[in-house]
Design a protein around this motif. Sequence first.
Motif, PDB file in Angstrom:
ATOM      1  N   UNK A 279      10.912  69.542 -50.525  1.00 17.69           N
ATOM      2  CA  UNK A 279      13.029  69.432 -51.066  1.00 17.69           C
ATOM      3  C   UNK A 279      13.436  70.586 -51.554  1.00 17.69           C
ATOM      4  N   UNK A 280      14.359  70.864 -50.519  1.00 15.91           N
ATOM      5  CA  UNK A 280      15.340  72.139 -50.710  1.00 15.91           C
ATOM      6  C   UNK A 280      15.982  72.348 -51.698  1.00 15.91           C
ATOM      7  N   UNK A 281      17.031  73.455 -52.833  1.00 16.62           N
ATOM      8  CA  UNK A 281      16.890  73.766 -53.483  1.00 16.62           C
ATOM      9  C   UNK A 281      18.961  73.758 -53.072  1.00 16.62           C
ATOM     10  N   UNK A 283      20.985  75.814 -52.576  1.00 16.14           N
ATOM     11  CA  UNK A 283      21.777  76.458 -52.193  1.00 16.14           C
ATOM     12  C   UNK A 283      21.007  77.067 -50.678  1.00 16.14           C
ATOM     13  N   UNK A 284      19.557  76.158 -50.909  1.00 19.03           N
ATOM     14  CA  UNK A 284      18.952  76.175 -49.743  1.00 19.03           C
ATOM     15  C   UNK A 284      17.750  77.341 -49.874  1.00 19.03           C
ATOM     16  N   UNK A 285      17.803  77.816 -50.745  1.00 22.11           N
ATOM     17  CA  UNK A 285      17.106  79.189 -50.986  1.00 22.11           C
ATOM     18  C   UNK A 285      15.753  79.101 -51.823  1.00 22.11           C
ATOM     19  N   UNK A 286      15.609  77.654 -52.132  1.00 19.23           N
ATOM     20  CA  UNK A 286      14.302  77.766 -53.155  1.00 19.23           C
ATOM     21  C   UNK A 286      14.103  76.242 -52.103  1.00 19.23           C
ATOM     22  N   UNK A 287      12.380  76.883 -52.480  1.00 21.12           N
ATOM     23  CA  UNK A 287      11.605  74.957 -52.313  1.00 21.12           C
ATOM     24  C   UNK A 287      10.884  74.254 -52.926  1.00 21.12           C
ATOM     25  N   UNK A 288      10.428  72.634 -52.911  1.00 25.23           N
ATOM     26  CA  UNK A 288       9.562  72.500 -53.953  1.00 25.23           C
ATOM     27  C   UNK A 288       8.609  72.085 -52.665  1.00 25.23           C
ATOM     28  N   UNK A 289       7.086  72.583 -53.101  1.00 24.94           N
ATOM     29  CA  UNK A 289       6.302  71.717 -51.834  1.00 24.94           C
ATOM     30  C   UNK A 289       5.363  71.217 -53.298  1.00 24.94           C
ATOM     31  N   UNK A 290       4.372  70.053 -52.683  1.00 28.16           N
ATOM     32  CA  UNK A 290       3.776  68.997 -53.278  1.00 28.16           C
ATOM     33  C   UNK A 290       2.481  69.100 -52.097  1.00 28.16           C
ATOM     34  N   UNK A 291       1.476  69.685 -52.882  1.00 30.46           N
ATOM     35  CA  UNK A 291       0.289  69.392 -51.897  1.00 30.46           C
ATOM     36  C   UNK A 291      -0.700  69.408 -52.749  1.00 30.46           C
ATOM     37  N   UNK A 292      -1.735  68.261 -52.282  1.00 32.02           N
ATOM     38  CA  UNK A 292      -2.929  67.996 -52.790  1.00 32.02           C
ATOM     39  C   UNK A 292      -2.287  67.471 -54.502  1.00 32.02           C
ATOM     40  N   UNK A 293      -1.199  67.165 -54.430  1.00 30.57           N
ATOM     41  CA  UNK A 293      -0.938  66.615 -55.864  1.00 30.57           C
ATOM     42  C   UNK A 293      -0.704  67.723 -56.611  1.00 30.57           C
ATOM     43  N   UNK A 341      19.401  75.699 -59.806  1.00 29.09           N
ATOM     44  CA  UNK A 341      17.536  75.954 -59.136  1.00 29.09           C
ATOM     45  C   UNK A 341      17.628  76.004 -60.278  1.00 29.09           C
ATOM     46  N   UNK A 342      17.703  76.135 -61.625  1.00 29.69           N
ATOM     47  CA  UNK A 342      16.107  76.257 -62.275  1.00 29.69           C
ATOM     48  C   UNK A 342      15.476  74.677 -62.808  1.00 29.69           C
ATOM     49  N   UNK A 343      16.347  73.682 -62.144  1.00 27.74           N
ATOM     50  CA  UNK A 343      15.628  73.035 -62.835  1.00 27.74           C
ATOM     51  C   UNK A 343      15.777  71.357 -61.583  1.00 27.74           C
ATOM     52  N   UNK A 344      14.855  70.246 -62.064  1.00 25.89           N
ATOM     53  CA  UNK A 344      14.156  69.647 -60.627  1.00 25.89           C
ATOM     54  C   UNK A 344      13.936  67.910 -60.822  1.00 25.89           C
ATOM     55  N   UNK A 363      10.650  62.619 -64.882  1.00 27.00           N
ATOM     56  CA  UNK A 363       9.407  64.017 -64.680  1.00 27.00           C
ATOM     57  C   UNK A 363      10.742  64.963 -64.782  1.00 27.00           C
ATOM     58  N   UNK A 364      11.355  66.141 -65.513  1.00 26.21           N
ATOM     59  CA  UNK A 364      11.866  67.057 -65.341  1.00 26.21           C
ATOM     60  C   UNK A 364      11.044  67.781 -65.135  1.00 26.21           C
ATOM     61  N   UNK A 365      11.330  69.605 -64.013  1.00 23.95           N
ATOM     62  CA  UNK A 365      10.494  69.878 -63.591  1.00 23.95           C
ATOM     63  C   UNK A 365      11.576  71.255 -64.424  1.00 23.95           C
ATOM     64  N   UNK A 366      11.011  72.390 -65.539  1.00 22.16           N
ATOM     65  CA  UNK A 366      11.907  73.999 -65.846  1.00 22.16           C
ATOM     66  C   UNK A 366      11.215  74.852 -64.407  1.00 22.16           C
TER      67      UNK A 366
END
Length: 670
Positions: A279-281, A283-293, A341-344, A363-366
């Motif tokens: 998933x992209x932030x 502004x398109x500058x950050x990316x959340x990647x989930x791999x092998x959990x 882009x500080x929280x997801x 679930x809140x990601x900081x």
Amino acid sequence: MKRLRALALVLALLIAVTPVLGVEMTAADRVQQAKAYQEQGRLEDALTALEFAQALAPGALDVVQLTVAVLTDLERPADALAYLDGLLVDAPARTELHLLRARVLHGMEKGPTVTGASDSTAYDALRRAAVACGGDQCFTSQYANEYKDLLWQVAESEVDARRYDQALSLYALLPPDKDAPAYQRALAWRGVAQAEWTPIPGVPVAAFEQALEQDQLVLREGTFELRVPWAEYVAQVKRYDRAVLALGGESAQGDNLPPETDVISIPHTQVFAYSSFVSLSPDGTRILVISDGVPAVFALDGSLFQMIAPDQNMNRDYYALHYQRLIDQVEDAGVVWSQDGQYIALAFPRHVLAMIQLTSNVILIDVGKGTASAVDKALEQQAEVKSAFSITGGAALRATFSLDDQHLLYEVYDGYGGLRKDNRLSEIRSLDLATGDAQVVSTHDFRGTTVHGLLVDTPSGVLHNISDVMIDGPRGLAFRGAAGDQLVVRNPDDDAQATIQPILLDVQGDTGLLHTTATQPMNARAVLQPFPVSTVDASVFDKGLAINLDEPAMSRLTWLNLAEGLTHPSAEDAEKSLVVPDNGVLSPDGSMLLLASARFSWQERVLFLCDLNTLACGIVDASAIPEESLYGRYLVPPNQPRGLRWSGNNRLLIEVDGKYRLFELAILEK
């Protein structure tokens, strides 16, 4: 002579590191010693004295401030940031440390990227400081002058860098003064930038409009390479492992670390091939990647790498029964980023409503801390509850961030009476990201809750779609707020609207997009319905978008009157040139709409880009997308992406083989 010189050096070292005349030196003595060395230009000696001071008074503000100043004098700002990051690990709420980070970053050519830093710009660091000291409370704290001074300086820098939205968000943190020249300047320049904006950076408005009108737009695969220093990667893996092992989980990589090197490079092809979700932030500058959990957040320019570990206070049962599984089964429509882009937030409405897993939680990601936590703490403690009727307090369903990024807003579903046994009302709650306190914003009837659709904060209230289970109940849009609810609903007595189920597909700026289905007639098909958020009314349900391929781009966009009925195209209809889009996504500013259609029983796929101001619709060459992708439809199988995502900096995520891949718009060369 050489022996005398060596003796002098030894004596100088002894003076620097031993008590004077048998008196033990205090931290204050060491600080004064370091200041003297700094004034003499003996900066390395100053650092040595400060190391002793740090040992005597860990984290003391005067020691920290002088250490940062000396490292800055030595032109080692990256070391200053690493030093501050280390202190923030143990004291994440220390406002003065965040302000020091902002000051260092601002001095580095107004916020360039710094490899390994948890925040890569002065803007990010200031936003973090605002959260740490409690927003408006910052101006009554001991750091008020420093905080206000930095806000003005960094906001001006953001204006100079043409990042007007970021500048205005900083001005919004200052005491109200809308007449301030600096604020008005940022506002005016943002207006100019918006007028000059096109989806393709660097392409003038006239050139883009010409390409749109002449069907010369094309999709190209986007590329990037994630670069992480090997030492930083190893440190992050060890931090992650400590967190999950403490909760009874398994190590991320154990002893199978990559061979030691300076920098680990990960091309975009590997990112998408080996990830279960991306998933992209905004502004398109950050990316959340989930791999092998294992979730991680990267900056595409290489300035940030942060593995996301479960919070150390996470309930062990919740971690074992829900968290590990949910991270592997992220629902695309439930993922939302804060604008900075500080929280997801990861929400799981399908798990809650369709699979009756009511304790799934949000679930809140900081990103700055590199942690993930369950939002509803009371619900988190009920992780082992099996019966839906035993849940107390309702089930956290979906989430969004407030317009100022200071709060997480989330919907709590009470279809089983956990909140009020006699009068089942669901709630919208607001979680203060600075304090962790939550309060109820509004309550509403649980029967309008649906699996699909977004939750979005707007100036008119928290917006979501409703679809009452009763045939004559309200279906449409609802704005929730402390002052009451505003409903925009269909007419159940209108045959064309009686069975519709609107889904809030996207909202950007003042533009919203509905994906509306109907159960009658049996072969009814879905339509897309854009609308102005601030002035929407029930007329939005009267018509749906369509594209007439026989017309030129400037008159290609048309509207279908739903009162006439809309069914799936037959074989005879295949001869016609009317296309009803199946999926769509708004541009980050809400001025454009990318439409996808799987025409005529999936035999032909078409992609359009429409300007909602001029109503011009150009055909986009989508030959870069493999035929087997599902991007042309929104209602996809569980745990698959919904097809289209559009972020800033001309970055589009489009579904290919059940996973997102990155694309960008370009102008076709003649």
